[in-house]
Design an enzyme around this catalytic site. Structure first.
Site, PDB file in Angstrom:
ATOM      1  CG  PHE A 103      -0.308  -5.878   4.379  1.00 31.43           C
ATOM      2  CD1 PHE A 103      -0.810  -5.010   5.324  1.00 31.43           C
ATOM      3  CD2 PHE A 103      -1.135  -6.896   3.922  1.00 31.43           C
ATOM      4  CE1 PHE A 103      -2.101  -5.142   5.817  1.00 31.43           C
ATOM      5  CE2 PHE A 103      -2.422  -7.050   4.403  1.00 31.43           C
ATOM      6  CZ  PHE A 103      -2.905  -6.163   5.353  1.00 31.43           C
TER       7      PHE A 103
ATOM      8  CB  CYS B  32      -0.947  -0.009   1.193  1.00 33.87           C
ATOM      9  SG  CYS B  32      -2.027  -1.448   1.196  1.00 33.87           S
TER      10      CYS B  32
ATOM     11  CE  LYS C   9      -5.402   4.794   2.167  1.00 24.92           C
ATOM     12  NZ  LYS C   9      -4.369   5.817   2.467  1.00 24.92           N
TER      13      LYS C   9
ATOM     14  CD  GLU D 119      -1.156   7.996   9.090  1.00 26.85           C
ATOM     15  OE1 GLU D 119      -0.698   8.746   8.204  1.00 26.85           O
ATOM     16  OE2 GLU D 119      -2.121   7.211   8.893  1.00 26.85           O
TER      17      GLU D 119
ATOM     18  CG  HIS E 125      -6.348   1.079   1.487  1.00 26.19           C
ATOM     19  ND1 HIS E 125      -5.429   1.694   0.664  1.00 26.19           N
ATOM     20  CD2 HIS E 125      -5.615   0.393   2.412  1.00 26.19           C
ATOM     21  CE1 HIS E 125      -4.208   1.388   1.053  1.00 26.19           C
ATOM     22  NE2 HIS E 125      -4.300   0.600   2.108  1.00 26.19           N
TER      23      HIS E 125
ATOM     24  CG  HIS F 186      -1.521   4.778   5.067  1.00 21.95           C
ATOM     25  ND1 HIS F 186      -1.488   4.491   3.721  1.00 21.95           N
ATOM     26  CD2 HIS F 186      -1.784   3.594   5.691  1.00 21.95           C
ATOM     27  CE1 HIS F 186      -1.710   3.206   3.532  1.00 21.95           C
ATOM     28  NE2 HIS F 186      -1.898   2.628   4.712  1.00 21.95           N
TER      29      HIS F 186
END
Length: 415
Positions: free
Chosen positions: A401, A167, A336, A318, A341, A307
Site C-alpha cells: 500500500f 506489504c 500465498k 503483476e 498474506h 507477490h
C-alpha cells in the site's frame, strides 16, 4: 547470466533461514507444507465478531514454551521475530565468537507492529483506568522493538534497524541488509519481517476496503492467486529472518550457502493510497532495477515468486508485468495460496522459500489455482504439484500500500 556481469560489489550469500508461518512454525515444516500445496486458511476464533471470520493463523507455536517468561514482555510480532531469528542464527552457526559483534547488524521490519498490545491496553484504560495499563505497553508495541530484541538477545552491536513499507517490508529489509554488506558497514546481517495483525479491527478494516476474500464457506480455498474465482486476500501472520553475509566471511567460517543475493530494486508508484498503478509501471521499474543491479537479463531468470495476493486487480497487473519481462520463460509461483498474506512478513517469507527453491531445485505450487483468470496472461504458473527443475536465478516480488515496490534477485551458488 549476463556475460558482462560486473563485480563492483562483494558477493553476499544467505547462510541461515528461520521461519514462523501459517504453514508451520519452523522452516522445515513450513517448506514441506508449502511444497505440498497445503493451504492454511481456517476459521479463526479471534475473528468471531468480524465480517470475515477466517485467516491463515500460525499454529503449533507456544510462546511460553519457546521463550519462557520473557514471552510475557513481548507482543506476538516480537515473539515470532525472535523465534525465527533464533532458528536462523543457529542454522547459520553464528555462535562461537569468531565474528565481531559490532559488525553484525539486524534489519527487521513490520507493517503493523504491536497493534494487539495497543488494543488490549486501550481496553484496559477504558474499563479500569490508568493504573490498569501495563507500564511496558510502549516498549512492547513500538515498531522497532522486534529488531532491538533480536540484537539484545544475541549481543549484536552493529546497526539495529526497523523498516516499514507496508506489504513490501520484508523485501525492503533484505535490500537494506544487502546495502549494509556491500558498503562494508557489516559482515553479517539478520534481516526479515514480522507481523501479528490478525484481529477483528484489522480484518474489518481490510474488509471495508474490499480487499479480503469473503469465502467463509471454504476458508482453506479462499487464497487462490491468479485464479478465475479469486476475490481477495486472506490475512496471515508470522515472521521470517534470513542471515545474509559477505561470501568471504561465510567461506572463512566454513559455511555453505542456500543462495547468493545478486541484486535488489525498489520504486514508488506515486499513484494511490491502496491501488497499484493500472499500467504496472512501478512494479516493472522495481523489477528492472533489480535485474540491472544483479547484472542479469530477464531471459536468465528461472523462477518468479510473485507477490500475487489473490486480489482481482493486483494479480492481473503483476501477471502482465511478468509477461512483459519474462514471457513464458520463467516459472511463476505464489506461496500465498498456502500462507495467506503475511503483510510486513510476506516478502521475507517468500525470499526464504525462493532461496530454498534454489538450494533444492524444487518450486512449490500455487495452492488453490485451478482455472486461470480471464485477465491473467499465459504466464507459466506452477500449480497442482511442485516442479523439480534446477533454479539458477530467481526473483521475489513485493508490493505494498502506498505504492512501495521491492524486488530481490537470488542466484544459485553454483553459477
Amino acid at each position: 547470466m549476463s556475460s558482462d556481469r560486473q563485480h563492483s560489489h562483494p558477493d553476499v550469500v544467505i547462510t541461515g533461514i528461520g521461519m514462523v508461518t501459517p504453514a508451520g512454525a519452523d522452516t522445515d515444516t513450513a517448506w514441506k507444507a508449502t511444497c505440498a500445496g497445503q493451504p492454511a486458511g481456517a476459521t479463526d476464533p479471534r475473528l468471531v465478531r468480524a465480517p470475515v471470520d477466517f485467516s491463515c493463523p500460525v499454529t503449533g507455536f507456544d510462546a511460553d514454551e519457546l521463550l519462557g517468561v520473557e514471552a510475557r514482555r513481548m507482543d506476538p510480532f516480537t515473539q515470532y521475530a525472535l523465534v525465527a531469528a533464533r532458528e536462523a542464527y543457529i542454522d547459520a552457526q553464528l555462535a562461537g565468537g569468531d565474528l565481531d559483534p559490532s559488525r553484525v547488524g539486524v534489519v527487521l521490519g513490520t507493517g503493523v507492529a504491536g497493534l494487539g498490545t495497543w488494543q488490549e491496553q486501550g481496553a484496559r484504560l477504558g474499563a479500569r483506568g490508568a493504573r490498569a495499563v501495563n507500564p511496558l505497553t510502549v516498549p512492547k508495541a513500538i515498531g522497532n522493538i522486534a529488531a532491538a530484541t533480536v540484537s539484545m538477545k544475541f549481543g549484536l552491536r552493529g546497526p539495529s534497524l526497523s523498516v516499514a513499507t507496508a506489504c513490501a517490508t520484508g523485501t525492503t529489509a533484505l535490500g537494506l541488509a544487502l546495502d549494509l554488506l556491500r558498503a562494508g558497514r557489516c559482515d553479517v546481517v539478520l534481516a526479515g519481517g514480522t507481523e501479528a495483525a490478525i484481529s477483528p479491527l484489522v480484518s474489518t478494516a481490510f474488509d471495508r476496503l474490499k480487499a479480503l476474500s469473503r469465502r467463509r464457506d471454504a476458508p482453506a480455498l479462499a487464497s487462490r492467486p491468479f485464479d478465475e474465482h479469486r476475490d481477495g486476500f486472506v490475512l496471515g501472520e508470522g515472521a521470517a529472518v534470513l542471515v545474509l553475509e559477505r561470501a568471504a566471511v561465510a567461506r572463512a567460517r566454513g559455511r555453505s550457502a542456500y543462495a547468493r543475493v545478486l541484486g535488489y530494486g525498489e520504486s514508488s508508484d506515486a499513484y494511490h493510497l491502496t491501488a497499484p498503478r493500472p499500467d504496472g509501471q512501478g512494479a516493472q521499474l522495481a523489477l528492472q532495477k533489480a535485474l540491472d543491479d544483479a547484472h542479469v537479463r530477464p531471459s536468465d531468470v528461472t523462477l518468479v515468486n510473485a507477490h500475487a495476493t489473490s486480489t482481482p486487480q493486483g494479480d492481473a497487473i503483476e501477471a502482465r508485468v511478468i509477461e512483459n519481462l519474462f514471457g513464458r520463460n520463467a516459472a511463476v509461483t505464489s506461496t500465498k495460496g498456502v500462507t495467506g498474506h503475511m503483510l510486513g512478513a510476506a516478502g521475507a517469507v517468500e525470499a526464504a522459500f525462493t532461496a530454498l527453491s534454489i538450494k533444492q531445485g524444487l518450486i512449490p505450487p500455487t495452492a488453490n489455482f485451478q482455472t486461470r483468470g480471464a485477465d491473467i496472461p499465459e504466464i507459466d504458473i506452477v500449480h497442482g504439484t511442485p516442479r523439480h527443475i534446477p533454479v539458477s536465478i530467481a526473483v521475489s516480488n513485493s508490493f505494498g500500500f502506498g505504492g512501495h515496490n521491492a524486488v530481490i534477485v537470488l542466484g544459485s551458488t553454483k553459477t
